[in-house]
Design a protein around this motif. Structure first.
Motif, PDB file in Angstrom:
ATOM      1  N   PRO A 298      -2.913 -51.902  29.105  1.00 46.07           N
ATOM      2  CA  PRO A 298      -3.542 -50.422  29.058  1.00 46.07           C
ATOM      3  C   PRO A 298      -4.485 -50.101  30.210  1.00 46.07           C
ATOM      4  CG  PRO A 298      -3.820 -51.851  26.876  1.00 46.07           C
ATOM      5  CD  PRO A 298      -3.263 -52.821  28.062  1.00 46.07           C
ATOM      6  N   ALA A 299      -5.005 -51.109  30.909  1.00 48.00           N
ATOM      7  CA  ALA A 299      -5.631 -50.864  32.038  1.00 48.00           C
ATOM      8  C   ALA A 299      -4.893 -50.456  33.108  1.00 48.00           C
ATOM      9  CB  ALA A 299      -6.708 -52.108  32.459  1.00 48.00           C
ATOM     10  N   PHE A 300      -3.539 -51.081  33.303  1.00 49.23           N
ATOM     11  CA  PHE A 300      -2.745 -50.529  34.358  1.00 49.23           C
ATOM     12  C   PHE A 300      -2.369 -49.279  33.749  1.00 49.23           C
ATOM     13  CE2 PHE A 300      -0.571 -55.190  35.134  1.00 49.23           C
ATOM     14  CZ  PHE A 300      -1.811 -55.365  35.949  1.00 49.23           C
ATOM     15  N   GLY A 301      -2.061 -48.688  32.509  1.00 49.80           N
ATOM     16  CA  GLY A 301      -1.620 -47.584  32.125  1.00 49.80           C
ATOM     17  C   GLY A 301      -2.738 -46.743  32.596  1.00 49.80           C
ATOM     18  N   VAL A 394      -8.670 -53.909  45.385  1.00 48.74           N
ATOM     19  CA  VAL A 394      -9.114 -54.886  46.199  1.00 48.74           C
ATOM     20  C   VAL A 394      -9.575 -56.341  45.500  1.00 48.74           C
ATOM     21  CG1 VAL A 394     -11.159 -55.649  47.532  1.00 48.74           C
ATOM     22  CG2 VAL A 394     -10.227 -53.256  47.705  1.00 48.74           C
ATOM     23  N   LEU A 395     -10.217 -56.127  44.409  1.00 54.65           N
ATOM     24  CA  LEU A 395     -10.529 -57.172  43.784  1.00 54.65           C
ATOM     25  C   LEU A 395      -9.472 -58.127  42.968  1.00 54.65           C
ATOM     26  CD1 LEU A 395     -14.201 -56.583  42.296  1.00 54.65           C
ATOM     27  CD2 LEU A 395     -13.531 -57.895  44.468  1.00 54.65           C
ATOM     28  N   PHE A 396      -8.701 -57.226  42.306  1.00 55.20           N
ATOM     29  CA  PHE A 396      -7.478 -57.568  41.410  1.00 55.20           C
ATOM     30  C   PHE A 396      -6.423 -58.289  42.521  1.00 55.20           C
ATOM     31  CE2 PHE A 396      -3.853 -57.393  38.732  1.00 55.20           C
ATOM     32  CZ  PHE A 396      -4.161 -57.639  37.584  1.00 55.20           C
ATOM     33  N   VAL A 422     -12.745 -70.339  36.695  1.00 53.58           N
ATOM     34  CA  VAL A 422     -13.694 -69.427  35.856  1.00 53.58           C
ATOM     35  C   VAL A 422     -13.729 -68.155  36.796  1.00 53.58           C
ATOM     36  CG1 VAL A 422     -16.157 -69.107  35.366  1.00 53.58           C
ATOM     37  CG2 VAL A 422     -14.935 -71.130  34.822  1.00 53.58           C
ATOM     38  N   ALA A 423     -13.836 -68.308  38.161  1.00 49.78           N
ATOM     39  CA  ALA A 423     -13.911 -67.019  38.915  1.00 49.78           C
ATOM     40  C   ALA A 423     -12.560 -66.463  38.918  1.00 49.78           C
ATOM     41  CB  ALA A 423     -14.324 -67.701  40.524  1.00 49.78           C
ATOM     42  N   HIS A 424     -11.562 -66.982  39.171  1.00 51.82           N
ATOM     43  CA  HIS A 424     -10.436 -66.178  39.154  1.00 51.82           C
ATOM     44  C   HIS A 424     -10.070 -65.442  37.589  1.00 51.82           C
ATOM     45  CE1 HIS A 424      -5.964 -65.563  38.365  1.00 51.82           C
ATOM     46  NE2 HIS A 424      -6.365 -66.115  37.129  1.00 51.82           N
ATOM     47  N   PHE A 425     -10.403 -66.009  36.504  1.00 52.30           N
ATOM     48  CA  PHE A 425     -10.049 -65.228  35.139  1.00 52.30           C
ATOM     49  C   PHE A 425     -11.097 -64.213  35.121  1.00 52.30           C
ATOM     50  CE2 PHE A 425     -11.919 -68.799  33.027  1.00 52.30           C
ATOM     51  CZ  PHE A 425     -12.952 -68.248  32.144  1.00 52.30           C
ATOM     52  N   HIS A 426     -12.383 -64.303  35.679  1.00 54.97           N
ATOM     53  CA  HIS A 426     -13.309 -63.180  35.369  1.00 54.97           C
ATOM     54  C   HIS A 426     -12.776 -62.075  36.558  1.00 54.97           C
ATOM     55  CE1 HIS A 426     -16.071 -66.082  33.285  1.00 54.97           C
ATOM     56  NE2 HIS A 426     -16.751 -64.968  32.836  1.00 54.97           N
ATOM     57  N   THR A 427     -12.246 -62.554  37.619  1.00 56.63           N
ATOM     58  CA  THR A 427     -11.640 -61.359  38.617  1.00 56.63           C
ATOM     59  C   THR A 427     -10.780 -60.408  37.857  1.00 56.63           C
ATOM     60  OG1 THR A 427     -12.129 -63.014  40.231  1.00 56.63           O
ATOM     61  CG2 THR A 427     -11.067 -60.939  40.743  1.00 56.63           C
ATOM     62  N   MET A 428      -9.699 -61.217  37.044  1.00 55.02           N
ATOM     63  CA  MET A 428      -8.888 -60.520  36.357  1.00 55.02           C
ATOM     64  C   MET A 428      -9.318 -59.670  35.127  1.00 55.02           C
ATOM     65  SD  MET A 428      -6.825 -61.707  38.776  1.00 55.02           S
ATOM     66  CE  MET A 428      -5.346 -61.383  38.530  1.00 55.02           C
ATOM     67  N   ILE A 429     -10.243 -60.271  34.574  1.00 52.74           N
ATOM     68  CA  ILE A 429     -10.706 -59.587  33.537  1.00 52.74           C
ATOM     69  C   ILE A 429     -11.726 -58.394  33.902  1.00 52.74           C
ATOM     70  CG2 ILE A 429     -12.035 -59.731  31.019  1.00 52.74           C
ATOM     71  CD1 ILE A 429      -9.144 -60.921  30.936  1.00 52.74           C
ATOM     72  N   VAL A 430     -12.543 -58.753  34.416  1.00 52.86           N
ATOM     73  CA  VAL A 430     -13.704 -57.778  34.860  1.00 52.86           C
ATOM     74  C   VAL A 430     -13.003 -56.825  35.801  1.00 52.86           C
ATOM     75  CG1 VAL A 430     -15.985 -57.349  36.071  1.00 52.86           C
ATOM     76  CG2 VAL A 430     -15.402 -59.356  34.828  1.00 52.86           C
ATOM     77  N   SER A 431     -12.758 -56.947  37.158  1.00 52.81           N
ATOM     78  CA  SER A 431     -11.901 -55.953  37.896  1.00 52.81           C
ATOM     79  C   SER A 431     -10.763 -55.217  37.437  1.00 52.81           C
ATOM     80  CB  SER A 431     -11.962 -56.635  39.321  1.00 52.81           C
ATOM     81  OG  SER A 431     -10.677 -57.266  39.385  1.00 52.81           O
ATOM     82  N   GLY A 432      -9.918 -56.146  36.880  1.00 59.29           N
ATOM     83  CA  GLY A 432      -8.694 -55.600  36.104  1.00 59.29           C
ATOM     84  C   GLY A 432      -9.040 -54.882  34.737  1.00 59.29           C
ATOM     85  N   VAL A 433      -9.497 -55.486  33.645  1.00 55.02           N
ATOM     86  CA  VAL A 433      -9.559 -54.821  32.343  1.00 55.02           C
ATOM     87  C   VAL A 433     -10.940 -54.143  32.211  1.00 55.02           C
ATOM     88  CG1 VAL A 433      -9.819 -55.456  29.976  1.00 55.02           C
ATOM     89  CG2 VAL A 433      -8.414 -56.908  31.393  1.00 55.02           C
TER      90      VAL A 433
END
Lengths: 661, 318
Positions: A298-301, A394-396, A422-433
């Protein structure tokens, strides 16, 4: 028979928090609760809230309530994050920091569970409720009453997880509670039971919502809106809801098996007794990996709506976008084992899952190219949703590179369980989602509330989040290479990690400033609402059907159901000047119902009863829930009629405002 | 829009941040990036290759993002001239190339993944100039017990190995799941009760390296650290002889006291040991049915639900 045990189960005075910091958390939550109850009572708003909000079956109102609860939970989850950062910045060498090991472990377990289940999922369902029916030209969701049940189950789950602050403790076994640590032998308190039942109840709500919106998108689209004319946000929601329907039953079953182990002494995942802990790890990730895509799609959407609107162009490569959503939906079920390459499954198995994981990067990369070429030859307005998009790319992208590293089994052996992960999945969840949902919230806020959010404070929030995020998580990538594993409540001084943990703490504080900016933004926006009122219903130059209604839309969304002739239905209509003909008819809408609240309330009692082994309470909850459902089933008077005359008056007002702009 | 002094300040802050990071990392110990053996160094090479391949996509994405954002900003008077609101994609070939470019990169990455996942599989034995050795690892609440079956000694939270000697680890737990990781030597493997996993490592250089548990195992988890001393073969032999001469035996009573939860345990050394201790620990969690299945190889596979090898099986998992 021991009556005290019968009545109170495992409850006793000793389950209330004993240490000052733990007690502080509980007291704070109680005070906040009392403050809210006091304010509502003081302003005599109980009746209003009950009649117009709590019992409402209008997805727009349910969406607002989802977001409100998620924001409260975001504050709770962030408070956990700040405590974790404070602990890791101070607990080095001779110093033990501010928290005990057990308290620290409860906090990171709660942080992860809350942020995924009660913040990200809540914000997602909130935005979906607000936007999807409008965007597909529908008056309502497929099952309006079920929608209310879903929301209140979500609230019941959130309430149960918060109750663990005051009554008993929370799980110390991490946000996914791997056995055998999460089994009774190693976690004898009620903490893991709280985890199981708050997720079980919240997850049930998510599953029901998934079914609801899947059916809504498949069955309720406006006449002429074929799948290949559907706006991208609705497409991504269709993908995400398909994933919910297939993935959440796995979670339900896995949690149920763990509950059977803990409550009835079974041995599905125990050490010994024939239990197999890796079965749990496989099952939980068979849900857990699709869950990541449930949140990100949905964030992509949202970005696929935001970028075309603020670039003044149509979306580049619509067909590619649709194909990539479908590809992601299928591929997301083929990669779960990459969460435990270190199980030692051998080269063939690891290589297969590693390659499948890398393959998901292809449709994701395609999406990024599509957004970039949507900007090409556009006229880009850098509003705050667009800034969130820029920060996201940039972050994603960088986080995605970290993800491809982790997808290589040989590299993963050195990075798994480290702070790099931990840094990887926070980048995906914070900067992505999260950035995506913030963009969507800013974008659709005027549609729901009738005025736009303050841009100045919105942009300040963005910059604080961006800088804070880089400072908070950049050091964690480095710490991973230094051999720092996740979830450490203490480390030796000679490792040289402390300066990086202090920088990460400063970053978290700057993210906190970002949150404060968002609170101020909300305050300033409400104060200046008359100045920022959206009288047109279309404040940004929108392209899809939700912008064709008034802001806020009437309860029935569309006076006359739209007929769609192509993609970007509203944009095309505006271009050709064919905005809606008017022959109004009576509209049948669902009547408000309080039964969703009762069902969720009884389910809460079941959960609380099982957590504390108060069996009579659990049985009472079960009976109450069943009776509530029966009451609803035999209620034939569930609809009301909005008269054509009422609709004509509202629409005339909207169109006259439209004309004067 | 933004004044010059603000931009200068931002650039100066960035330069200062980069300088501070580089200066700090220059003196820091970063074991994953400073491998001390062939496994860690092979795994690091995989990371570098992957990063380089990703850069082929990431660099153009960043260039296009900022270039388009700058060139097509609404405040640019030129933008109106270029504006093509209906532009969607100029040709099918352009759109096809968006799929092709990442697919090509991933195809190369897939080859890297396949080869490295096999070459660096933790179960694959290593070759070294010195004789290979076996160490049995038992994760306990919250300490590591290392058993040297060939030498007949055991240690707690302390490993000593000879350089250039391939070390074959057999790992199990008498506690919740852990993960055994010596970053300077190579990647980790999960350690589980009732099961045996394997890991092969080799230290090319002498030195003292940190070992940790990667997987949360309870209250004392943060204290599950140990030092790995890689020494010359002669030093190793004299260490073994010293342990054998001076130590206390690892009796059942001593083992029972080790199994009891305790945090931040000091190093301890035991000799002699019971040679069957490790097997006894792995068997402890088996049900009678599992044990029967394990002892009767014909029926073992049906019991083997998701590819985990059961305790007695020492063969690599397939």
């Amino acid at each position: 028979m021991n009556w005290t045990e019968f009545i109170f189960g495992k409850l006793s005075w000793s389950v209330f928090p004993q240490s000052p910091i733990a007690m502080g958390g509980g007291i704070f939550m109680v005070l906040v609760g009392f403050a809210i109850i006091f304010l509502i009572t003081y302003y005599k708003k109980w009746g209003y809230l009950w009649k117009h909000w709590f019992t409402s079956l209008d997805p727009k109102k349910i969406g607002v309530m989802y977001i409100a609860v998620s924001v409260v939970m975001l504050v709770r989850g962030s408070a956990d994050a700040f405590l974790m950062r404070a602990q890791q910045a101070t607990s080095v060498g001779a110093s033990q920091g501010i928290l005990s090991a057990s308290h620290f472990q409860q906090i990171f377990s709660a942080h992860g569970s809350i942020m995924i289940f009660f913040v990200a999922m809540g914000l997602m369902f909130g935005l979906i409720n607000l936007v999807v029916p409008l965007q597909i030209g529908s008056r309502d969701v497929a099952f309006p009453f079920l929608n209310s049940v879903s929301f209140w189950l979500f609230v019941a789950g959130a309430a149960l997880i918060n109750l663990s602050l005051i009554v008993g403790d929370f799980s110390t076994a991490g946000w996914l509670s791997y056995p055998p640590l999460s089994e009774l032998a190693f976690s004898p308190t009620s903490g893991v039971d709280y985890w199981i039942w708050s997720l079980q109840i919240g997850g049930l709500g998510s599953l029901l919502s998934g079914i609801n919106f899947l059916v809504t998108i498949v069955k309720n689209r406006a006449s002429g809106m074929t799948f290949m004319r559907m706006p991208m946000f609705s497409w991504t929601v269709l993908g995400a809801m398909s994933l919910v329907v297939f993935a959440f039953p796995i979670l339900t079953a896995t949690l149920a098996l763990l509950a059977l182990d803990r409550t009835l002494g079974m041995h599905f995942f125990t050490a010994g007794g024939g239990g197999n802990m890796m079965m749990y790890v496989n099952l939980i990730w068979a849900w857990g990996h699709p869950e990541v895509y449930i949140l990100i799609l949905p964030a992509f959407g949202i970005f696929s709506e935001v970028v075309p609107v603020f670039s003044g162009k149509k979306l580049a490569g619509y067909t590619s976008m649709v194909l990539s959503v479908i590809a992601i939906v299928f591929l997301s079920f083929t990669v779960w084992l990459h969460h435990f390459f270190t199980m030692g499954a051998g080269g063939d198995v690891n290589a297969f899952f590693g390659i499948m994981t890398a393959v998901i990067a292809i449709p994701t990369g395609v999406k990024i190219f599509n957004w970039l070429f949507t900007m090409y030859r556009g006229r880009i307005r850098f509003t705050s949703p667009m800034l969130w998009f820029m920060g996201f790319v940039v972050l994603f992208t960088l986080g995605g590179v970290a993800g491809v590293l982790l997808a290589e089994p040989a590299a993963d052996f050195q990075l798994h369980n480290s702070l790099f992960l931990v840094a990887h999945f926070h980048t995906m969840i914070v900067s992505g989602v999260l950035f995506g949902y913030f963009a969507g919230f800013t974008f659709w806020f005027p549609k729901i509330f009738g005025f736009t959010l303050d841009e100045r404070w919105g942009k300040r929030a963005f910059w604080a989040w961006l800088v804070g995020f880089i400072l908070a998580f950049g050091p964690l990538y480095i710490l991973g290479f230094m051999g720092a594993t996740r979830r450490l409540d203490h480390y030796a001084a000679n490792l040289g990690w402390q300066p990086l943990f202090i920088v990460a703490g400063i970053g978290a504080a700057i993210i906190g400033l970002g949150l404060i900016c968002q609170v101020i933004q909300m305050y300033v926006s409400i104060k200046n609402r008359h100045k920022n009122r959206d009288t047109t219903g279309d404040p940004w130059g929108g392209r899809s059907l939700e912008w064709s209604t008034s802001s806020p839309p009437p309860a029935y969304n569309f006076a006359v159901l739209p007929v769609v002739h192509g993609r970007d239905a509203f944009w095309t209509a505006k271009q050709s000047g064919t905005v809606a003909a008017h022959r109004y008819e009576d509209i049948v809408m669902p009547r408000n119902s309080a039964i969703g609240i009762f069902i969720a309330g009884f389910v809460f009692l079941i959960g609380f009863g099982i957590v504390w082994h108060i069996w009579w309470l659990a049985i009472l909850g079960l009976i109450g829930e069943f009776v509530s459902m029966l009451l609803r089933m035999f209620d034939d008077d569930t609809e009301e009629i909005i008269s054509a005359e009422h609709i004509r008056v509202h629409e005339a007002a909207h169109h006259s405002r439209h004309a004067t702009i | 829009m933004m004044n010059r002094s603000f931009i200068v300040a931002v650039v100066l802050a960035l330069v200062a941040a980069v300088w501070a990071t580089v200066a700090y990392l220059h003196g820091a110990n970063i074991p994953v990036l400073e491998p001390q053996g062939p496994v860690a160094s092979g795994e690091l090479s995989v990371m570098y290759i992957t990063l380089l391949l990703c850069a082929i996509i990431v660099v153009p994405v960043f260039v296009l993002l900022f270039w388009f954002a700058w060139k097509y900003r609404a405040s640019n008077p030129e933008t109106a001239k270029h504006h093509r609101p209906e532009w969607d994609h100029s040709s099918a070939w352009l759109e096809f190339s968006w799929w092709l470019a990442p697919t090509a990169i991933i195809a190369v990455l897939a080859v890297v993944a396949w080869q490295s996942a096999h070459a660096l599989d933790p179960y694959v034995p290593l070759k070294g100039s010195n004789a290979p050795m076996t160490i049995q690892v038992v994760a306990l609440d919250w300490k590591w017990l290392f058993i040297y079956p060939e030498e007949g000694i055991a240690t707690v939270n302390y490993l000593e190995i000879p350089v250039n000697s391939p070390v074959h680890f057999e790992l199990t737990a008498d506690a919740p799941m852990n993960s055994f990781w010596i970053p300077a030597l190579g990647g980790q493997i999960m350690v589980m009760p009732g099961m045996t996993t394997q890991l092969n490592l080799l230290a090319s250089n002498a030195g003292v390296f940190n070992g940790v548990s990667g997987n949360i195992s309870g209250a004392g988890f943060a204290g599950m650290t140990f030092a790995v001393h890689a020494v010359s073969e002669s030093d190793f032999e004299s260490w073994i002889n010293g342990v054998k001469a001076s130590s206390t035996p690892l009796t059942n009573a001593v083992y029972a006291s080790l199994v009891a939860p305790s945090t931040y345990n000091a190093v301890a050394i035991y000799a002699p040991i019971d040679a069957s201790l490790y097997t006894a620990i792995t068997m402890k969690y088996m049900s009678a049915a599992d044990m029967a299945a394990t002892l009767a190889p014909t029926s073992a596979s049906s019991n083997d639900m998701n590819g985990m090898n059961m305790p007695m099986g020492d063969a690599p998992m397939q």
